[in-house]
Write a protein that holds these residues in place. Structure first.
Motif, PDB file in Angstrom:
ATOM      1  N   ASP A  38       2.133  15.605  -7.599  1.00  0.00           N
ATOM      2  CA  ASP A  38       2.268  14.415  -8.086  1.00  0.00           C
ATOM      3  C   ASP A  38       3.018  13.668  -7.085  1.00  0.00           C
ATOM      4  O   ASP A  38       2.660  12.478  -6.805  1.00  0.00           O
ATOM      5  N   ALA A  39       4.067  14.245  -6.687  1.00  0.00           N
ATOM      6  CA  ALA A  39       4.961  13.611  -5.534  1.00  0.00           C
ATOM      7  C   ALA A  39       4.501  13.210  -4.419  1.00  0.00           C
ATOM      8  O   ALA A  39       4.352  12.260  -3.672  1.00  0.00           O
ATOM      9  N   ALA A  40       3.145  14.176  -3.790  1.00  0.00           N
ATOM     10  CA  ALA A  40       2.476  13.835  -2.668  1.00  0.00           C
ATOM     11  C   ALA A  40       1.576  12.707  -3.036  1.00  0.00           C
ATOM     12  O   ALA A  40       1.415  11.822  -2.029  1.00  0.00           O
ATOM     13  N   TYR A  41       1.055  12.746  -3.994  1.00  0.00           N
ATOM     14  CA  TYR A  41       0.089  11.436  -4.219  1.00  0.00           C
ATOM     15  C   TYR A  41       0.807  10.037  -4.328  1.00  0.00           C
ATOM     16  O   TYR A  41       0.241   9.202  -3.713  1.00  0.00           O
ATOM     17  N   VAL A  42       1.900  10.229  -4.944  1.00  0.00           N
ATOM     18  CA  VAL A  42       2.738   8.964  -4.989  1.00  0.00           C
ATOM     19  C   VAL A  42       2.852   8.529  -3.538  1.00  0.00           C
ATOM     20  O   VAL A  42       2.656   7.407  -3.077  1.00  0.00           O
ATOM     21  N   GLN A  43       3.564   9.392  -2.791  1.00  0.00           N
ATOM     22  CA  GLN A  43       3.744   9.097  -1.237  1.00  0.00           C
ATOM     23  C   GLN A  43       2.594   8.406  -0.677  1.00  0.00           C
ATOM     24  O   GLN A  43       2.447   7.944   0.415  1.00  0.00           O
ATOM     25  N   LEU A  44       1.418   8.891  -0.938  1.00  0.00           N
ATOM     26  CA  LEU A  44       0.195   8.659  -0.163  1.00  0.00           C
ATOM     27  C   LEU A  44      -0.457   7.414  -0.905  1.00  0.00           C
ATOM     28  O   LEU A  44      -0.955   6.556  -0.058  1.00  0.00           O
ATOM     29  N   ALA A  45      -0.490   7.349  -2.147  1.00  0.00           N
ATOM     30  CA  ALA A  45      -1.005   6.079  -2.710  1.00  0.00           C
ATOM     31  C   ALA A  45      -0.137   4.796  -2.425  1.00  0.00           C
ATOM     32  O   ALA A  45      -0.930   3.620  -2.309  1.00  0.00           O
ATOM     33  N   ILE A  46       1.061   4.857  -2.261  1.00  0.00           N
ATOM     34  CA  ILE A  46       1.781   3.773  -1.879  1.00  0.00           C
ATOM     35  C   ILE A  46       1.461   3.009  -0.581  1.00  0.00           C
ATOM     36  O   ILE A  46       0.924   1.867  -0.497  1.00  0.00           O
ATOM     37  N   PRO A  47       1.189   3.896   0.601  1.00  0.00           N
ATOM     38  CA  PRO A  47       0.837   3.091   1.847  1.00  0.00           C
ATOM     39  C   PRO A  47      -0.611   2.772   1.677  1.00  0.00           C
ATOM     40  O   PRO A  47      -1.017   1.710   2.505  1.00  0.00           O
ATOM     41  N   GLN A  48      -1.287   3.432   0.918  1.00  0.00           N
ATOM     42  CA  GLN A  48      -2.952   3.179   0.925  1.00  0.00           C
ATOM     43  C   GLN A  48      -2.996   1.836   0.098  1.00  0.00           C
ATOM     44  O   GLN A  48      -3.839   1.098   0.692  1.00  0.00           O
ATOM     45  N   ALA A  49      -2.411   1.588  -0.853  1.00  0.00           N
ATOM     46  CA  ALA A  49      -2.341   0.240  -1.446  1.00  0.00           C
ATOM     47  C   ALA A  49      -1.753  -0.880  -0.689  1.00  0.00           C
ATOM     48  O   ALA A  49      -2.471  -2.006  -0.645  1.00  0.00           O
ATOM     49  N   GLU A  50      -0.683  -0.583   0.093  1.00  0.00           N
ATOM     50  CA  GLU A  50       0.183  -1.659   0.974  1.00  0.00           C
ATOM     51  C   GLU A  50      -0.826  -2.053   2.111  1.00  0.00           C
ATOM     52  O   GLU A  50      -1.067  -3.248   2.335  1.00  0.00           O
ATOM     53  N   SER A  51      -1.435  -1.227   2.401  1.00  0.00           N
ATOM     54  CA  SER A  51      -2.368  -1.340   3.583  1.00  0.00           C
ATOM     55  C   SER A  51      -3.633  -2.466   3.414  1.00  0.00           C
ATOM     56  O   SER A  51      -4.028  -3.023   4.289  1.00  0.00           O
ATOM     57  N   ALA A  52      -4.083  -2.449   2.057  1.00  0.00           N
ATOM     58  CA  ALA A  52      -4.846  -3.622   1.512  1.00  0.00           C
ATOM     59  C   ALA A  52      -4.600  -4.869   1.432  1.00  0.00           C
ATOM     60  O   ALA A  52      -5.319  -5.828   1.497  1.00  0.00           O
ATOM     61  N   LEU A  53      -3.355  -5.027   1.397  1.00  0.00           N
ATOM     62  CA  LEU A  53      -2.792  -6.366   0.893  1.00  0.00           C
ATOM     63  C   LEU A  53      -2.883  -7.494   1.724  1.00  0.00           C
ATOM     64  O   LEU A  53      -3.363  -8.567   1.399  1.00  0.00           O
ATOM     65  N   PRO A  54      -2.718  -7.328   3.314  1.00  0.00           N
ATOM     66  CA  PRO A  54      -3.101  -8.333   4.135  1.00  0.00           C
ATOM     67  C   PRO A  54      -4.394  -8.781   3.975  1.00  0.00           C
ATOM     68  O   PRO A  54      -4.699 -10.059   4.042  1.00  0.00           O
ATOM     69  N   LEU A  55      -5.346  -7.930   3.883  1.00  0.00           N
ATOM     70  CA  LEU A  55      -6.911  -8.275   3.916  1.00  0.00           C
ATOM     71  C   LEU A  55      -6.835  -8.874   2.567  1.00  0.00           C
ATOM     72  O   LEU A  55      -8.018  -9.793   2.665  1.00  0.00           O
ATOM     73  N   LEU A  56      -6.550  -8.228   1.530  1.00  0.00           N
ATOM     74  CA  LEU A  56      -6.826  -9.139   0.228  1.00  0.00           C
ATOM     75  C   LEU A  56      -6.367 -10.382   0.152  1.00  0.00           C
ATOM     76  O   LEU A  56      -7.122 -11.365  -0.335  1.00  0.00           O
ATOM     77  N   ASP A  57      -5.149 -10.721   0.727  1.00  0.00           N
ATOM     78  CA  ASP A  57      -4.726 -12.047   0.813  1.00  0.00           C
ATOM     79  C   ASP A  57      -5.526 -13.097   1.913  1.00  0.00           C
ATOM     80  O   ASP A  57      -5.857 -14.129   1.417  1.00  0.00           O
ATOM     81  N   ALA A  58      -6.014 -12.356   2.697  1.00  0.00           N
ATOM     82  CA  ALA A  58      -6.662 -13.192   3.730  1.00  0.00           C
ATOM     83  C   ALA A  58      -8.007 -13.444   3.177  1.00  0.00           C
ATOM     84  O   ALA A  58      -8.608 -14.575   3.255  1.00  0.00           O
TER      85      ALA A  58
END
Length: 193
Positions: free
Chosen positions: A53-73
């Motif tokens: 669980d802990a490892a998944y959360v630590q990976l899912a956060i940057p995975q989602a964050e990395s998409a935000l600049p492109l999604l906004d553009a």
């Protein structure tokens, strides 16, 4: 190869989180052990989260964050209105997921480590990929955005499957199921002309 990289990273994070949360063995006692509880726990659980669980959360956060600049553009610049609308919905969805994922860590008394930020891992849109796409215009921008978003959505589903198969926290599992369903919805609407 990239999927192997993410799996190895997930395994190493599980080991690190497991080691950090390991408790010393109890001293020998002459009293009987307490009766089993109805809530399953693991000896290496951290703040109520299993190492998975802990490892998944630590990976899912940057995975989602990395998409935000492109999604906004894409929301602001896509030539295809359907792609712009999809990016707007996904951006709102990702921000909500990030709030929820950080909330899982807070509830467990854990800190976001940021170990995977800026890594070139499956499902993460790197700064170089974003900048290359951002230099494009019109139909070329839309085409590259579709490729990057498809990769992001597919890989985030692949990582989520690991949590769904091996995770134990009911709240996180529900959040992960919602995340998987939203990614499947985005993929179904990510048409390639």
């Amino acid at each position: 190869m990239r999927r192997l990289s993410v799996l190895l990273s997930l395994v190493s994070l599980v080991l690190v989180v497991g080691a950090c949360g390991a408790e010393p063995a109890p001293a020998p006692t002459t009293t009987a052990p307490p009766p089993p509880t109805t809530t399953p726990t693991t000896p290496s659980a951290v703040g109520g989260l299993s190492p998975t669980d802990a490892a998944y959360v630590q990976l899912a956060i940057p995975q989602a964050e990395s998409a935000l600049p492109l999604l906004d553009a894409v929301r602001a610049r896509a030539q295809d209105p359907a792609l712009a609308e999809l990016a707007a919905r996904a951006g709102v969805g990702h921000r909500g997921e990030l709030t929820d994922l950080h909330g899982v860590l807070t509830r467990a008394g854990l800190t976001y480590l940021g170990e995977h930020e800026a890594h070139d891992m499956p499902g993460m849109i790197t700064r170089d990929e974003y900048q290359a796409a951002d230099r494009l215009t019109g139909a070329e921008f839309d085409a590259e955005a579709r490729v990057l978003l498809r990769k992001h959505f597919e890989e985030s589903v692949a990582v989520a499957r690991s949590e769904l198969e091996a995770g134990t926290d009911a709240g996180l599992l529900a959040l992960t199921r919602d995340l998987t369903e939203s990614r499947a919805d985005y993929l179904s609407k990510l048409s390639i002309p």
